[in-house]
Design a protein around this motif. Sequence first.
Motif, mmCIF file in Angstrom:
data_model
loop_
_atom_site.group_PDB
_atom_site.id
_atom_site.type_symbol
_atom_site.label_atom_id
_atom_site.label_comp_id
_atom_site.label_asym_id
_atom_site.label_seq_id
_atom_site.Cartn_x
_atom_site.Cartn_y
_atom_site.Cartn_z
ATOM 1 N N ARG A 2 42.802 -6.364 -5.838
ATOM 2 C CA ARG A 2 42.477 -6.119 -4.395
ATOM 3 C C ARG A 2 42.516 -7.747 -3.719
ATOM 4 O O ARG A 2 42.223 -8.467 -4.455
ATOM 5 N N LYS A 3 43.262 -7.707 -2.512
ATOM 6 C CA LYS A 3 43.408 -8.859 -1.976
ATOM 7 C C LYS A 3 41.981 -9.399 -1.397
ATOM 8 O O LYS A 3 42.072 -10.727 -1.726
ATOM 9 N N ASP A 4 40.980 -8.898 -1.331
ATOM 10 C CA ASP A 4 39.605 -9.407 -0.997
ATOM 11 C C ASP A 4 39.151 -10.022 -2.120
ATOM 12 O O ASP A 4 38.594 -11.100 -2.120
ATOM 13 N N VAL A 5 39.341 -9.431 -3.485
ATOM 14 C CA VAL A 5 38.958 -9.983 -4.743
ATOM 15 C C VAL A 5 39.476 -11.222 -5.048
ATOM 16 O O VAL A 5 38.866 -12.254 -5.498
ATOM 17 N N LEU A 6 41.063 -11.251 -4.815
ATOM 18 C CA LEU A 6 41.566 -12.598 -5.140
ATOM 19 C C LEU A 6 41.184 -13.604 -4.184
ATOM 20 O O LEU A 6 41.027 -14.570 -4.507
ATOM 21 N N ILE A 7 40.961 -13.283 -2.816
ATOM 22 C CA ILE A 7 40.535 -14.369 -1.709
ATOM 23 C C ILE A 7 39.145 -15.030 -2.410
ATOM 24 O O ILE A 7 39.058 -15.993 -2.524
ATOM 25 N N THR A 8 38.153 -14.258 -2.910
ATOM 26 C CA THR A 8 36.917 -14.695 -3.482
ATOM 27 C C THR A 8 37.109 -15.469 -4.529
ATOM 28 O O THR A 8 36.537 -16.546 -4.510
ATOM 29 N N MET A 9 37.984 -14.893 -5.507
ATOM 30 C CA MET A 9 38.275 -15.721 -6.882
ATOM 31 C C MET A 9 38.796 -17.059 -6.371
ATOM 32 O O MET A 9 38.256 -18.052 -7.032
ATOM 33 N N VAL A 10 39.807 -17.071 -5.749
ATOM 34 C CA VAL A 10 40.421 -18.422 -5.185
ATOM 35 C C VAL A 10 39.693 -19.386 -4.552
ATOM 36 O O VAL A 10 39.568 -20.539 -4.923
ATOM 37 N N GLU A 11 38.967 -18.989 -3.455
ATOM 38 C CA GLU A 11 38.053 -19.787 -2.615
ATOM 39 C C GLU A 11 37.068 -20.607 -3.493
ATOM 40 O O GLU A 11 36.747 -21.692 -3.469
ATOM 41 N N ASN A 12 36.496 -19.511 -4.471
ATOM 42 C CA ASN A 12 35.297 -19.961 -5.322
ATOM 43 C C ASN A 12 35.765 -21.160 -6.411
ATOM 44 O O ASN A 12 35.205 -22.140 -6.431
ATOM 45 N N ALA A 13 37.037 -20.719 -6.850
ATOM 46 C CA ALA A 13 37.436 -21.760 -7.797
ATOM 47 C C ALA A 13 37.902 -22.814 -7.270
ATOM 48 O O ALA A 13 37.881 -24.029 -7.927
ATOM 49 N N TYR A 14 38.677 -22.854 -6.086
ATOM 50 C CA TYR A 14 39.146 -24.418 -5.406
ATOM 51 C C TYR A 14 38.065 -25.088 -5.079
ATOM 52 O O TYR A 14 38.083 -26.294 -5.043
ATOM 53 N N ALA A 15 36.975 -24.453 -4.690
ATOM 54 C CA ALA A 15 35.762 -25.102 -4.103
ATOM 55 C C ALA A 15 35.182 -26.011 -5.373
ATOM 56 O O ALA A 15 34.450 -27.085 -5.162
ATOM 57 N N ARG A 16 35.433 -25.539 -6.516
ATOM 58 C CA ARG A 16 34.927 -26.150 -7.635
ATOM 59 C C ARG A 16 35.740 -27.015 -8.435
ATOM 60 O O ARG A 16 35.771 -27.389 -9.408
ATOM 61 N N GLY A 17 37.038 -27.312 -7.979
ATOM 62 C CA GLY A 17 37.927 -28.341 -8.459
ATOM 63 C C GLY A 17 38.974 -27.815 -9.310
ATOM 64 O O GLY A 17 39.587 -28.326 -10.348
ATOM 65 N N CYS A 18 38.757 -26.120 -9.407
ATOM 66 C CA CYS A 18 39.628 -25.689 -10.628
ATOM 67 C C CYS A 18 41.071 -25.659 -10.146
ATOM 68 O O CYS A 18 41.411 -25.200 -8.951
ATOM 69 N N VAL A 19 41.978 -25.544 -11.115
ATOM 70 C CA VAL A 19 43.619 -25.671 -10.890
ATOM 71 C C VAL A 19 44.130 -24.231 -11.456
ATOM 72 O O VAL A 19 45.325 -23.915 -11.010
ATOM 73 N N ASP A 20 43.663 -23.944 -12.689
ATOM 74 C CA ASP A 20 44.530 -23.141 -13.659
ATOM 75 C C ASP A 20 43.730 -21.609 -13.433
ATOM 76 O O ASP A 20 42.855 -21.529 -13.776
#
Length: 371
Positions: free
Chosen positions: A197-215
């Motif tokens: 789901r698009k909203d699941v992807l958005i949540t995953m990416v924003e949370n990971a990006y905020a913590r400096g994750c890249v992979d």
Amino acid sequence: MNNKMFGVLFASGNESKLNELTIHRTTASLPYGGRYRLIDFALSNFVNSGITRVGIITRNNYSSLMDHIRMGRDWDLNRKNSGIAVFPPYVLNTSREVYKGKIEALYTIMEFIKRAPEDYVVIGNSNIASNIDFEDVLAKHLATGADVTVLCHEGVVNSSRRVAVSKNDDGKITDLCIVETPAEEPRMISLNIYLLRKDVLITMVENAYARGCVDFEKDILFKELDNGKLYAYEVSGYAAIIDDVKSYYGESMKLLQYDIREELFGAERKIYTKVKDSVPTVYGQDGVVKNSLIADGCVINGTVENSILFRNVRIEEGAIVRNSIIMEDGVVMKKSSLCYAITDKKVTITENRHISGFSTYPIVIVKNKIV
């Protein structure tokens, strides 16, 4: 909620292992199968599954990709309200640096993702040659109640850094691991294509990006194993992962087998590519062709066996080509021979040259070279 999907493709990712083949191009625009580019399979699968909004994230050397896809007309994607959007590597990146991984790349196109009216998104690489029905994938995704559906296929690990998948009888993924060493025994391997789901992807990416994750795989999917619902969708037909020279050559040679060609190109869901108006191939009086794929516009006066010739290739008298791939506008002049070789576009093999590699180590000749 609607059950419509849009797609996000990564045009790059394996240039370091594809070596000479991607000096002048990105992985997505790598020629394949005599007349196609690798991205043709993803775009055709999308269109055949009703996906008409596609974002393509580039990284480097993407001029040939732009020339190939143009406005998307050949895939019926030159549309008013959807179609193809190509994102250069610096888009929405305030640091003006090329993205370091998929998470940062997805974050830089977050505006595109949020504005898409579709509720589901398919994200994946452009180096997969397969014929996939994403409508069936979505149906299985909804039936299992998955957070993320991971597309897989059963095969041998013939290249490093493949993601191996373990699942239970219900299809739920129980383990993911990166395999560094090629092996002979078949395993379930991820195609690095995901539906969620698009909203699941958005949540995953924003949370990971905020913590400096890249992979995306290690920093999101691997961590979702314990908390989320990851399910595998097995692609039962032919599926090729092209991520180094060995796999490119090996998977290309498999196309000489009738059953594999039928799985990939003979289905009702056609594979589309950029249309070029070329004259038919001319077979000279002394020309001999055995078990080969020959594109249009070629002139063959020599011997071609177990090989793939792209458009406008010329094989002169007395020349012998065996177990090789010759890309567009290639020339093999009189009394020369090629065996286990890959010649890029506009390569000329002059007279009385003899070039030979091996099935596990084909010789690659860079674009525009004269040998």
